[in-house]
Design a protein around this motif. Structure first.
Motif, short mmCIF file in Angstrom:
data_model
loop_
_atom_site.label_atom_id
_atom_site.label_comp_id
_atom_site.label_asym_id
_atom_site.label_seq_id
_atom_site.Cartn_x
_atom_site.Cartn_y
_atom_site.Cartn_z
N ASN A 108 0.82 -1.20 0.00
CA ASN A 108 0.00 0.00 0.00
C ASN A 108 0.85 1.26 0.00
OD1 ASN A 108 -2.62 -1.15 0.03
ND2 ASN A 108 -2.37 -1.65 2.18
N PRO A 109 1.35 1.63 -1.19
CA PRO A 109 2.12 2.87 -1.23
C PRO A 109 1.19 4.06 -1.08
CG PRO A 109 1.77 2.07 -3.44
CD PRO A 109 1.16 1.05 -2.50
N SER A 110 1.75 5.18 -0.73
CA SER A 110 0.95 6.39 -0.58
C SER A 110 1.64 7.50 -1.31
CB SER A 110 0.93 6.78 0.85
OG SER A 110 -0.06 6.69 1.63
N PRO A 111 1.03 8.14 -2.25
CA PRO A 111 -0.25 7.78 -2.85
C PRO A 111 -0.08 6.61 -3.81
CG PRO A 111 0.67 9.68 -3.97
CD PRO A 111 1.60 9.34 -2.83
N GLU A 112 -1.18 5.96 -4.10
CA GLU A 112 -1.16 4.78 -4.96
C GLU A 112 -0.80 5.14 -6.39
OE1 GLU A 112 -3.73 0.85 -4.87
OE2 GLU A 112 -4.92 2.62 -5.39
N LYS A 113 0.14 4.43 -6.95
CA LYS A 113 0.57 4.65 -8.34
C LYS A 113 -0.21 3.70 -9.23
CE LYS A 113 4.59 6.99 -7.25
NZ LYS A 113 5.52 7.85 -7.86
N ILE A 114 -0.60 4.22 -10.40
CA ILE A 114 -1.47 3.48 -11.30
C ILE A 114 -0.73 3.15 -12.59
CG2 ILE A 114 -3.59 3.62 -12.68
CD1 ILE A 114 -4.65 5.52 -10.47
N ILE A 115 -0.89 1.91 -13.03
CA ILE A 115 -0.35 1.46 -14.31
C ILE A 115 -1.52 1.12 -15.22
CG2 ILE A 115 1.00 -0.30 -15.51
CD1 ILE A 115 2.63 -0.64 -12.92
N LEU A 116 -1.59 1.77 -16.37
CA LEU A 116 -2.62 1.47 -17.36
C LEU A 116 -2.05 0.47 -18.35
CD1 LEU A 116 -5.41 1.95 -18.60
CD2 LEU A 116 -4.41 3.86 -19.87
N VAL A 117 -2.68 -0.70 -18.41
CA VAL A 117 -2.28 -1.77 -19.32
C VAL A 117 -3.30 -1.84 -20.44
CG1 VAL A 117 -1.85 -4.26 -19.56
CG2 VAL A 117 -1.24 -3.09 -17.42
N VAL A 118 -2.83 -1.74 -21.68
CA VAL A 118 -3.71 -1.82 -22.85
C VAL A 118 -3.29 -3.06 -23.64
CG1 VAL A 118 -4.69 -0.60 -24.82
CG2 VAL A 118 -3.75 0.71 -22.90
#
Length: 132
Positions: free
Chosen positions: A12-22
């Motif tokens: 649970n990192p803060s803030p949460e990092k997002i990876i968009l997978v296409v």
């Protein structure tokens, strides 16, 4: 069975990092989603085509893009160009993956190219280098 997109992330990192997978191939997309969910502290979001990716970035700002090159309707290079041109993602790193990478286009845009098939460890190490 719990959906992969709903699995709790033990990191649970803060803030949460997002990876968009296409990725349009369901088996590859689900494998990448599972690896990212289990092996990284990041939150993966998986969509299956470029138009869904353009919709997804309206509500979230990914910290990393991972896209297949061969997608329906719009290839991964076209998607990357549209994201950079319309959504101010100039500083967001991107990985493009394919068995048929357009090397010149990848180099010109300073993308990270991964040739399919690739080792999952190589994939995860590349992600760790790109997300601060």
């Amino acid at each position: 069975m719990q959906s992969l997109q709903q699995q709790p992330n033990t990191h649970n990192p803060s803030p949460e990092k997002i990876i968009l997978v296409v990725e349009d191939d369901d088996s590859i997309g689900s494998m990448l989603l599972e690896a990212l969910s289990q092996e990284t502290p990041y939150k993966p979001v998986w969509v299956s085509d470029g138009f869904q990716a353009l919709q997804a970035v309206r509500s979230t700002k990914p910290d990393l893009f991972i896209t297949d090159y061969r997608l329906p309707n719009m290839n991964g290079i076209e998607l990357y160009d549209r994201l950079r041109g319309t959504h101010n993602f100039d500083n967001t790193p991107a990985i493009i993956m394919s068995a048929y990478l357009p090397e010149d286009e990848v180099r010109k845009r300073r993308l990270i190219g991964l040739n399919k098939p690739f080792e999952i460890d190589e994939f995860l190490e590349t992600i760790e280098k790109l997300i601060p």
